[in-house]
Design an enzyme around this catalytic site. Sequence first.
Site, PDB file in Angstrom:
ATOM      1  N   ASN A  17     -46.690  35.950 -27.560  1.00  0.00           N
ATOM      2  CA  ASN A  17     -46.639  35.591 -26.133  1.00  0.00           C
ATOM      3  C   ASN A  17     -45.507  36.401 -25.500  1.00  0.00           C
ATOM      4  O   ASN A  17     -44.337  36.100 -25.720  1.00  0.00           O
ATOM      5  CB  ASN A  17     -46.374  34.085 -26.000  1.00  0.00           C
ATOM      6  CG  ASN A  17     -46.085  33.658 -24.578  1.00  0.00           C
ATOM      7  OD1 ASN A  17     -46.354  34.399 -23.637  1.00  0.00           O
ATOM      8  ND2 ASN A  17     -45.536  32.457 -24.414  1.00  0.00           N
ATOM      9  N   HIS A 101     -48.275  25.736 -21.881  1.00  0.00           N
ATOM     10  CA  HIS A 101     -46.972  26.154 -22.429  1.00  0.00           C
ATOM     11  C   HIS A 101     -45.870  25.361 -21.728  1.00  0.00           C
ATOM     12  O   HIS A 101     -45.943  25.109 -20.523  1.00  0.00           O
ATOM     13  CB  HIS A 101     -46.786  27.658 -22.225  1.00  0.00           C
ATOM     14  CG  HIS A 101     -45.635  28.210 -22.996  1.00  0.00           C
ATOM     15  ND1 HIS A 101     -44.328  28.014 -22.611  1.00  0.00           N
ATOM     16  CD2 HIS A 101     -45.585  28.926 -24.141  1.00  0.00           C
ATOM     17  CE1 HIS A 101     -43.532  28.606 -23.492  1.00  0.00           C
ATOM     18  NE2 HIS A 101     -44.270  29.161 -24.429  1.00  0.00           N
ATOM     19  N   GLU A 103     -43.073  26.166 -20.676  1.00  0.00           N
ATOM     20  CA  GLU A 103     -42.457  26.845 -19.521  1.00  0.00           C
ATOM     21  C   GLU A 103     -43.298  26.650 -18.271  1.00  0.00           C
ATOM     22  O   GLU A 103     -42.774  26.553 -17.161  1.00  0.00           O
ATOM     23  CB  GLU A 103     -42.237  28.334 -19.844  1.00  0.00           C
ATOM     24  CG  GLU A 103     -41.090  28.500 -20.835  1.00  0.00           C
ATOM     25  CD  GLU A 103     -41.113  29.791 -21.635  1.00  0.00           C
ATOM     26  OE1 GLU A 103     -41.926  30.680 -21.346  1.00  0.00           O
ATOM     27  OE2 GLU A 103     -40.304  29.888 -22.580  1.00  0.00           O
ATOM     28  N   SER A 209     -38.905  30.032 -31.811  1.00  0.00           N
ATOM     29  CA  SER A 209     -37.929  30.838 -32.548  1.00  0.00           C
ATOM     30  C   SER A 209     -38.418  31.311 -33.914  1.00  0.00           C
ATOM     31  O   SER A 209     -37.628  31.403 -34.861  1.00  0.00           O
ATOM     32  CB  SER A 209     -36.604  30.074 -32.674  1.00  0.00           C
ATOM     33  OG  SER A 209     -36.026  29.891 -31.383  1.00  0.00           O
TER      34      SER A 209
HETATM   35  C1  PEP Z   1     -43.148  30.812 -26.985  1.00  0.00           C
HETATM   36  O1  PEP Z   1     -42.865  31.289 -25.905  1.00  0.00           O
HETATM   37  O2  PEP Z   1     -44.261  30.296 -27.151  1.00  0.00           O
HETATM   38  C2  PEP Z   1     -42.153  30.884 -28.046  1.00  0.00           C
HETATM   39  C3  PEP Z   1     -42.407  30.273 -29.162  1.00  0.00           C
HETATM   40  O3  PEP Z   1     -40.996  31.593 -27.789  1.00  0.00           O
HETATM   41  P1  PEP Z   1     -39.873  32.035 -28.866  1.00  0.00           P
HETATM   42  O4  PEP Z   1     -40.607  32.546 -30.082  1.00  0.00           O
HETATM   43  O5  PEP Z   1     -39.113  33.105 -28.167  1.00  0.00           O
HETATM   44  O6  PEP Z   1     -39.081  30.829 -29.178  1.00  0.00           O
END
Ligand code: PEP
Length: 247
Positions: A17, A101, A103, A209
């Site tokens: 993503n 998501h 966000e 992460s």
């Molecule tokens: C995400 O945006 O779905 C995500 C898991 O971000 P990150 O891997 O940067 O934590």
Amino acid sequence: MKPPATKLPTSRLIAGNWKMNGLKVSVAELDLLLAAAPPAGAELLLCPPATLVASFARRASASHVRIGAQDCHWAQSGAHTGDISAEMLADAGASHIIVGHSERRADHGETDSMVRRKAEAVARAGCIAILCVGESLEQRDSGQTLDVISRQLEGSVPTDSVPEGLVIAYEPVWAIGTGHTPTTAQVAEVHAAIAGRMGAGFRLLYGGSVKPSNAAELLAVPHVDGALVGGASLKAGDFLAIAGAAA
Ligand code: PEP
């Protein structure tokens, strides 16, 4: 949930993503993915911003890399200035569309019922939805994690979902972009609960992460069928190393 009509792939789905990152020149990262040997035991999916979906999908057509999108509107077309429908994304070449998501839930006030309508739109357009659920740190610390996940699934998973059309991504909000990850026991607990709620066949991704250094242990957790990767998907080398951990 209906039983799976056909056998689903047993390989891991490693989905990137890119969030609101990427310009035309970023095609160089896609080219690195296309030039690398297909990783054993993993399927690659890259979800760039909407502006790049059509060009990336054209470039990746007939390759082992599929291209997806990060969000859609629930309507097929109409007076929704600035929005993009699932049908438009399918027309641009998207195979998968992320919905719900955290966000988008935070930035755009998306509720479970909005996410459900989006997931229904994805199915209507013939794409696969990657539906995200996950608890905040406050909810985890107060022992509400499984209740929160269960409520989100109840409110956002369309009742007629089939495993061929829906993937669930467990993404603890506090793990996204923070460098913090749950313990493997915590991931196992939530994934077992989601698997129990969804029934057999649905693919479950872990997200939050994921990086080359922790991918192998996270992908080894029972009921983890792949990963949704944000920051570490921006560099093809890291993304390929995560996919390599699926083998
Ligand atoms: C995400 O945006 O779905 C995500 C898991 O971000 P990150 O891997 O940067 O934590």
